[in-house]
Design a protein around this motif. Structure first.
Motif, PDB file in Angstrom:
ATOM      1  N   TYR A   1       0.882  -1.168   0.000  1.00  0.00           N
ATOM      2  CA  TYR A   1       0.000   0.000   0.000  1.00  0.00           C
ATOM      3  C   TYR A   1       0.918   1.216   0.000  1.00  0.00           C
TER       4      TYR A   1
ATOM      5  N   HIS B   1      -4.813  11.926   2.608  1.00  0.00           N
ATOM      6  CA  HIS B   1      -5.572  11.427   1.463  1.00  0.00           C
ATOM      7  C   HIS B   1      -7.077  11.426   1.742  1.00  0.00           C
TER       8      HIS B   1
ATOM      9  N   HIS C   1     -10.937   9.297   0.442  1.00  0.00           N
ATOM     10  CA  HIS C   1     -11.521   8.139  -0.234  1.00  0.00           C
ATOM     11  C   HIS C   1     -12.874   8.547  -0.810  1.00  0.00           C
TER      12      HIS C   1
ATOM     13  N   HIS D   1      -7.527  12.733   5.573  1.00  0.00           N
ATOM     14  CA  HIS D   1      -6.985  12.109   6.788  1.00  0.00           C
ATOM     15  C   HIS D   1      -5.710  11.327   6.493  1.00  0.00           C
TER      16      HIS D   1
HETATM   17 FE   FE2 Z   1      -7.441   6.232   4.493  1.00  0.00          FE
END
Ligand code: FE2
Length: 210
Positions: A94, A129, A131, A173
């Motif tokens: 990741y 980032h 989402h 976050h």
């Molecule tokens: Fe995240």
């Protein structure tokens, strides 16, 4: 504890609580934090963990379950019943040294997925980032910090084992660790992003650095 400014919500799992997706969200879910007995309707499914926190489950409705930590009902998605051990190593890279394992991979592209995310010790470099879809997260082990917000207004919250964290879509976050122990988090993607190979999988593609 909620942070409506940026759409992030934290819960201790020793106090029963619920959290439901916003009326305007693309997908509907309801999270049951702490001890609950709940009925899951036909047409829905529930992701949850056993009391000893060593196994994850997904079950399709109609069913009745008892949960001690965190259960999330997703409306209109009916994967087959399955269970998965929470022990074992991560298997996909990741961002920023973090890694993941797909506990329940998406059955079709974009379906919901439950992941096991490992953040290494002393990890302060994870990019901030967002989402596109909600994340319902259980902190399994380790300690860390959740940093939420933007450059001039960041809010830091301590992460401890057993906590539940809910990130609404587009909440900016990142997580940090400051000890020798990795942080293990279990994020449920309320519908996901495409892919399941190296650098092309839901954790990777579902993260947009800002
Ligand atoms: Fe995240």
């Amino acid at each position: 504890m909620t942070n409506n400014l940026f759409g992030v919500h934290y819960f201790p799992t020793d106090v029963p609580a619920t959290f439901e997706s916003r009326p305007g969200e693309l997908y509907h879910y309801k999270a049951y934090i702490g001890s609950h007995r709940l009925e899951v309707a036909q047409g829905d499914c529930v992701y949850f963990f056993n009391e000893s926190l060593d196994t994850a489950f997904v079950k399709r409705g109609p069913c009745t379950i008892e949960t001690a930590h965190l259960a999330t009902v997703i409306r209109g998605y009916m994967p087959p019943d399955a269970s998965c051990s929470l022990s074992g190593v991560t298997t996909l890279p990741y961002i920023n040294g973090c890694s993941t394992r797909q506990l329940f991979p998406p059955i079709r592209l974009g379906d919901p997925t439950l992941q096991l995310l490992k953040i290494p010790p002393f990890s302060k470099e994870q990019d901030h980032h967002i989402h596109s879809t909600s994340r319902v997260v259980l902190i399994l082990s380790g300690k860390g910090k959740s940093i939420v917000g933007v450059a001039d207004k960041n809010i830091t919250t301590a992460l401890t084992p057993g906590m539940a964290c809910i990130f609404e879509p587009m909440a900016p976050h990142h997580f940090e660790t400051h000890t020798e122990e990795p942080l293990i988090a279990l994020p449920l993607h309320i519908f996901s992003s495409i892919g399941a190979i190296e650098k092309n999988h839901p954790m990777f593609n579902g993260t947009v650095q800002v």
